[in-house]
Motif scaffolding. Structure first.
Motif, PDB file in Angstrom:
ATOM      1  N   THR A  30     -31.470   5.922 -73.194  1.00 29.60           N
ATOM      2  CA  THR A  30     -31.912   6.518 -72.063  1.00 29.60           C
ATOM      3  C   THR A  30     -31.502   5.890 -71.453  1.00 29.60           C
ATOM      4  OG1 THR A  30     -34.141   6.116 -73.541  1.00 29.60           O
ATOM      5  CG2 THR A  30     -34.745   5.647 -71.141  1.00 29.60           C
ATOM      6  N   PRO A  31     -31.197   6.628 -70.156  1.00 32.16           N
ATOM      7  CA  PRO A  31     -30.720   6.207 -68.651  1.00 32.16           C
ATOM      8  C   PRO A  31     -31.839   6.471 -67.540  1.00 32.16           C
ATOM      9  CG  PRO A  31     -32.110   8.361 -68.712  1.00 32.16           C
ATOM     10  CD  PRO A  31     -31.637   8.647 -70.523  1.00 32.16           C
ATOM     11  N   ASN A  32     -31.154   5.665 -66.329  1.00 30.25           N
ATOM     12  CA  ASN A  32     -31.896   4.635 -65.495  1.00 30.25           C
ATOM     13  C   ASN A  32     -32.973   5.764 -64.741  1.00 30.25           C
ATOM     14  OD1 ASN A  32     -30.801   2.426 -64.981  1.00 30.25           O
ATOM     15  ND2 ASN A  32     -29.188   3.583 -63.748  1.00 30.25           N
ATOM     16  N   PHE A  33     -34.419   5.694 -64.359  1.00 28.08           N
ATOM     17  CA  PHE A  33     -35.534   6.751 -64.167  1.00 28.08           C
ATOM     18  C   PHE A  33     -36.416   6.175 -63.489  1.00 28.08           C
ATOM     19  CE2 PHE A  33     -36.991   4.431 -68.011  1.00 28.08           C
ATOM     20  CZ  PHE A  33     -38.128   4.484 -67.710  1.00 28.08           C
ATOM     21  N   VAL A  34     -36.923   6.936 -62.364  1.00 27.04           N
ATOM     22  CA  VAL A  34     -38.462   6.657 -62.218  1.00 27.04           C
ATOM     23  C   VAL A  34     -39.151   8.158 -61.871  1.00 27.04           C
ATOM     24  CG1 VAL A  34     -36.774   5.346 -60.430  1.00 27.04           C
ATOM     25  CG2 VAL A  34     -37.378   7.499 -59.406  1.00 27.04           C
ATOM     26  N   ASP A 114     -31.479   9.694 -64.497  1.00 27.87           N
ATOM     27  CA  ASP A 114     -29.750   9.747 -63.695  1.00 27.87           C
ATOM     28  C   ASP A 114     -28.992  10.244 -64.944  1.00 27.87           C
ATOM     29  OD1 ASP A 114     -27.155   8.678 -62.935  1.00 27.87           O
ATOM     30  OD2 ASP A 114     -27.325   6.740 -63.559  1.00 27.87           O
ATOM     31  N   HIS A 115     -28.411  11.278 -64.004  1.00 31.74           N
ATOM     32  CA  HIS A 115     -27.500  12.425 -64.864  1.00 31.74           C
ATOM     33  C   HIS A 115     -26.016  11.534 -64.984  1.00 31.74           C
ATOM     34  CE1 HIS A 115     -30.869  14.574 -66.054  1.00 31.74           C
ATOM     35  NE2 HIS A 115     -31.187  14.863 -64.926  1.00 31.74           N
ATOM     36  N   THR A 116     -25.433  10.445 -64.287  1.00 35.13           N
ATOM     37  CA  THR A 116     -24.832  10.259 -64.311  1.00 35.13           C
ATOM     38  C   THR A 116     -23.442  10.428 -65.232  1.00 35.13           C
ATOM     39  OG1 THR A 116     -25.027   9.153 -61.792  1.00 35.13           O
ATOM     40  CG2 THR A 116     -22.750   8.446 -63.029  1.00 35.13           C
ATOM     41  N   LYS A 117     -24.360   9.808 -66.422  1.00 38.62           N
ATOM     42  CA  LYS A 117     -23.053  10.055 -67.699  1.00 38.62           C
ATOM     43  C   LYS A 117     -23.801  10.843 -68.585  1.00 38.62           C
ATOM     44  CE  LYS A 117     -22.317   4.729 -68.063  1.00 38.62           C
ATOM     45  NZ  LYS A 117     -22.813   3.593 -68.043  1.00 38.62           N
ATOM     46  N   GLY A 243     -18.896  12.094 -78.267  1.00 34.59           N
ATOM     47  CA  GLY A 243     -20.172  11.602 -77.324  1.00 34.59           C
ATOM     48  C   GLY A 243     -19.452  10.783 -76.080  1.00 34.59           C
ATOM     49  N   PHE A 244     -17.548  10.453 -76.123  1.00 39.98           N
ATOM     50  CA  PHE A 244     -17.000  10.782 -74.209  1.00 39.98           C
ATOM     51  C   PHE A 244     -16.674  12.294 -74.249  1.00 39.98           C
ATOM     52  CE2 PHE A 244     -13.174  10.929 -72.453  1.00 39.98           C
ATOM     53  CZ  PHE A 244     -13.026  10.192 -72.317  1.00 39.98           C
ATOM     54  N   LEU A 245     -16.514  13.539 -75.303  1.00 37.82           N
ATOM     55  CA  LEU A 245     -15.829  14.427 -74.426  1.00 37.82           C
ATOM     56  C   LEU A 245     -17.242  15.154 -73.910  1.00 37.82           C
ATOM     57  CD1 LEU A 245     -12.850  15.242 -76.906  1.00 37.82           C
ATOM     58  CD2 LEU A 245     -13.195  14.258 -74.696  1.00 37.82           C
ATOM     59  N   VAL A 246     -18.316  14.742 -74.671  1.00 41.63           N
ATOM     60  CA  VAL A 246     -19.191  16.131 -74.860  1.00 41.63           C
ATOM     61  C   VAL A 246     -20.766  15.445 -74.211  1.00 41.63           C
ATOM     62  CG1 VAL A 246     -21.194  17.673 -75.731  1.00 41.63           C
ATOM     63  CG2 VAL A 246     -19.088  17.390 -75.875  1.00 41.63           C
ATOM     64  N   ARG A 247     -21.478  15.654 -73.366  1.00 43.61           N
ATOM     65  CA  ARG A 247     -22.762  14.844 -72.759  1.00 43.61           C
ATOM     66  C   ARG A 247     -23.978  15.044 -72.591  1.00 43.61           C
ATOM     67  NH1 ARG A 247     -20.145  10.243 -69.452  1.00 43.61           N
ATOM     68  NH2 ARG A 247     -18.046  10.438 -70.763  1.00 43.61           N
ATOM     69  N   THR A 248     -24.331  16.534 -73.404  1.00 37.17           N
ATOM     70  CA  THR A 248     -25.507  17.509 -73.370  1.00 37.17           C
ATOM     71  C   THR A 248     -26.046  17.261 -75.138  1.00 37.17           C
ATOM     72  OG1 THR A 248     -25.122  18.604 -71.786  1.00 37.17           O
ATOM     73  CG2 THR A 248     -26.535  19.083 -72.827  1.00 37.17           C
ATOM     74  N   TRP A 249     -26.711  16.463 -75.436  1.00 38.35           N
ATOM     75  CA  TRP A 249     -27.095  15.960 -76.403  1.00 38.35           C
ATOM     76  C   TRP A 249     -27.394  17.214 -77.519  1.00 38.35           C
ATOM     77  CZ3 TRP A 249     -31.212  18.162 -79.859  1.00 38.35           C
ATOM     78  CH2 TRP A 249     -32.228  18.321 -79.458  1.00 38.35           C
ATOM     79  N   TRP A 250     -27.492  18.483 -77.295  1.00 39.17           N
ATOM     80  CA  TRP A 250     -27.597  19.862 -78.034  1.00 39.17           C
ATOM     81  C   TRP A 250     -26.428  20.468 -78.731  1.00 39.17           C
ATOM     82  CZ3 TRP A 250     -26.247  24.657 -77.069  1.00 39.17           C
ATOM     83  CH2 TRP A 250     -26.479  24.699 -75.652  1.00 39.17           C
ATOM     84  N   VAL A 251     -25.524  19.854 -77.554  1.00 38.58           N
ATOM     85  CA  VAL A 251     -23.979  20.696 -77.568  1.00 38.58           C
ATOM     86  C   VAL A 251     -23.257  19.818 -78.129  1.00 38.58           C
ATOM     87  CG1 VAL A 251     -22.055  21.416 -76.434  1.00 38.58           C
ATOM     88  CG2 VAL A 251     -24.041  21.616 -75.704  1.00 38.58           C
TER      89      VAL A 251
END
Length: 558
Positions: A30-34, A114-117, A243-251
């Motif tokens: 869960t990233p930062n969100f508003v 927040d899509h930074t990570k 996880g370090f190399l790929v940051r999109t969950w389905w990929v």
């Protein structure tokens, strides 16, 4: 050479079990969100920063303490919180503090993340925050429930239909369901497919353990069976790397699922185990497997099934004429694990160690991403520390004994949990090292309890004992995610619970007998006397029962 080929091919796929068991640590972040706003933003103001877009202030924003003020192009001013938003009634200069009237609104326009990570997670995909946060927290427990059910179902199917067929189905199922998870269209289909993935992953791990144990000789059986867990740990390390190399969950999910594709393509080459073929009276098929093994291993005079069968019939006849009728083995149930006070106390202790080992294993693993610093490196190290712990467990079991190895590592796990509570939170490196030490200690205890349980009980209830202990292990894995969520109550609550359970388990383990160098017991009376004196259970275990012990315990492992 044949056994080595079968062993490494089978345990290679065990990596996929470690991969899928821990995949959710990055997939369900869960990233930062508003709350989202109904319009285009012209200015953004936070407590200690400002900018022209919401992305400019994520690095300085603290969701538990601050709200964010945004001014739209139409002049409206909004205060954004995580689960609500307020519209200021009186327009004024953009200031952070405001004491005028405000109108409260729900987050009907969705959320800003927040899509930074992470570019995308299942939380951002289906807005699993605020009043839907509980759905995200159910992802890992429902997976572990599938693990429990899969172990029971596929373990039974493997006994009925053979190990090879189940290995084929579960390894293919891991690939198919693993890919299918990436293409689920909503939360509920995601949970259902992950549940099926958990069942086949657990089924493969159970049956592969049995499969390699039935092929490996008695001299290497302890080391071989223990290091099935080591390949599971390698899978955890793969999760950290991907996880370090790929940051999109389905990929990310697709890459994890294709990691062990080579085994899926060649698993059909694996033969059935001679043990199972003999148990089904398929002597010709068993002879074919033995002949293949002989050619691989360059044995000029392979054994003949006909000769083995005649010897086995003679031994079986002598056992049937004794006091212990083989048919009586089928009449025992789980209540026999509580037939008298020493056995009942032993059962409670063993169940508690199984539960504590599983609980501690998954609490340390799942919590590793919350330790601070680089969460990917943390998970990688938590997986890597398991590799030497199984070596230490094997050496300790052979040199010091089962109980004398188990007790100090349970106590050290409890001590480490307490010490972590006193480490200042800004000492990230020290906290990570302490958690690695905790994972190491609980890993040793968790690894050796399999064999120790089998040696503590007589032949007539050995399967029940290990099977029931394995069920307690699954209960611990289901409880572990909920235990990790207690960090929101108190950051050290998970460690406190694991420490208390490890301390209690260690105290009770002191009363267990040592089994190193002792013959296997055959009756509950012999098991009750185990450890009371040095000459107990002086009757030698029949040779055929010693030889079958590895197979019997393997059939009930995990």
């Amino acid at each position: 050479r044949f056994q080595a080929f079968v062993y490494f091919a089978s345990v290679f796929q065990a990596m996929s079990c470690g991969i899928h068991y821990l995949a959710s640590v990055f997939m369900a972040v869960t990233p930062n969100f508003v709350c989202d706003i109904p319009g285009n933003v012209s200015r953004v103001l936070s407590y200690n920063s400002s900018g022209s877009s919401i992305e400019d202030i994520w690095t300085l924003w603290t969701p538990t303490e601050n709200y964010t003020v945004v001014q739209l192009e139409n002049g409206e001013t909004w205060e954004l919180n995580q689960c609500s938003r307020s519209k200021r009634e009186v327009g004024s200069d953009l200031t952070y503090e405001y004491k005028g009237n405000k109108s409260e609104f729900s987050c009907s326009d969705g959320f800003l993340y927040d899509h930074t990570k992470w570019k995308s997670t299942i939380v951002t995909e289906w807005d699993l925050v605020c009043d839907r946060e509980w759905l995200a927290k159910l992802i890992q427990p429902t997976f572990m429930l599938g693990v429990l059910i899969g172990a029971v179902i596929f373990g039974d199917i493997a006994d009925r239909m053979g190990r090879r067929r189940v290995i084929w189905f579960t390894s293919a199922g891991q690939f198919v369901f693993g890919i299918a998870v990436a293409f689920t269209f909503d939360y509920y289909s995601f949970v259902v497919v992950r549940f099926l993935l958990a069942m086949v992953s657990s089924g493969y791990l159970v049956v592969a353990f049995v499969y390699v144990t039935e092929f490996v000789g008695t001299k290497a059986r302890t080391w071989a069976s223990m290091h099935v867990h080591a390949f599971f740990a390698v899978g955890v390390m793969v999760v950290a790397l991907v996880g370090f190399l790929v940051r999109t969950w389905w990929v990310y999910q697709i890459f994890l699922s294709i990691t062990t594709l080579p085994f899926v393509l060649c698993c059909w080459m694996l033969p059935e185990t001679p043990f199972w073929l003999l148990s089904e009276a398929r002597y010709e098929d068993a002879q074919k497997v033995i002949d293949i093994m002989a050619r691989w291993n360059k044995v000029s005079t392979p054994c003949k099934i006909s000769e083995l069968c005649s010897v086995q019939q003679d031994r079986l006849g002598s056992v049937r004429t004794g006091d212990n009728d083989v048919s009586s083995m089928k009449k025992h149930n789980i209540l026999d694990l509580f037939c008298n006070w020493p056995i009942a106390r032993r059962t409670v202790t063993v169940w508690l160690v199984w539960f504590t080992g599983s609980l501690g294993y998954y609490v340390f693993s799942l919590s590793s991403v919350n330790l601070g610093g680089n969460e990917y490196l943390n998970l990688f190290l938590i997986g890597a520390v398991e590799l030497p712990c199984y070596v230490i467990a094997c050496i300790g079991m052979d040199k010091l004994g089962r109980r004398n190895t188990l007790i100090p590592f349970l106590f050290s796990s409890a001590l480490i949990c307490v010490l972590i509570m006193f480490i200042p939170q800004d000492f990230n490196i020290l906290i990570i090292l302490a958690n690695m030490a905790g994972k190491f200690s609980i890993g040793v205890a968790f690894g050796l309890i399999y064999l120790y349980t089998a040696e503590l009980y007589p032949t007539i209830v050995r399967s029940l004992a290990v099977g029931s202990g394995s069920m307690m292990c699954r209960v611990g894995s289901v409880v572990a995610p909920f235990c990790v969520y207690l960090r929101s109550v108190w950051i050290f609550m998970p460690l406190l619970l694991v420490g208390i359970m490890a301390l209690l388990s260690g105290i009770l383990t002191i009363m267990l007998p040592e089994t190193l160098g002792k013959p296997l017991t055959n009756t509950l009376m012999e098991a009750t006397e185990l450890g009371r004196n040095k000459e107990n259970c002086s009757g030698k275990t029949p040779p055929e029962k010693i030889e079958m012990f590895g197979q019997e315990t393997a059939n009930t492992e995990k």
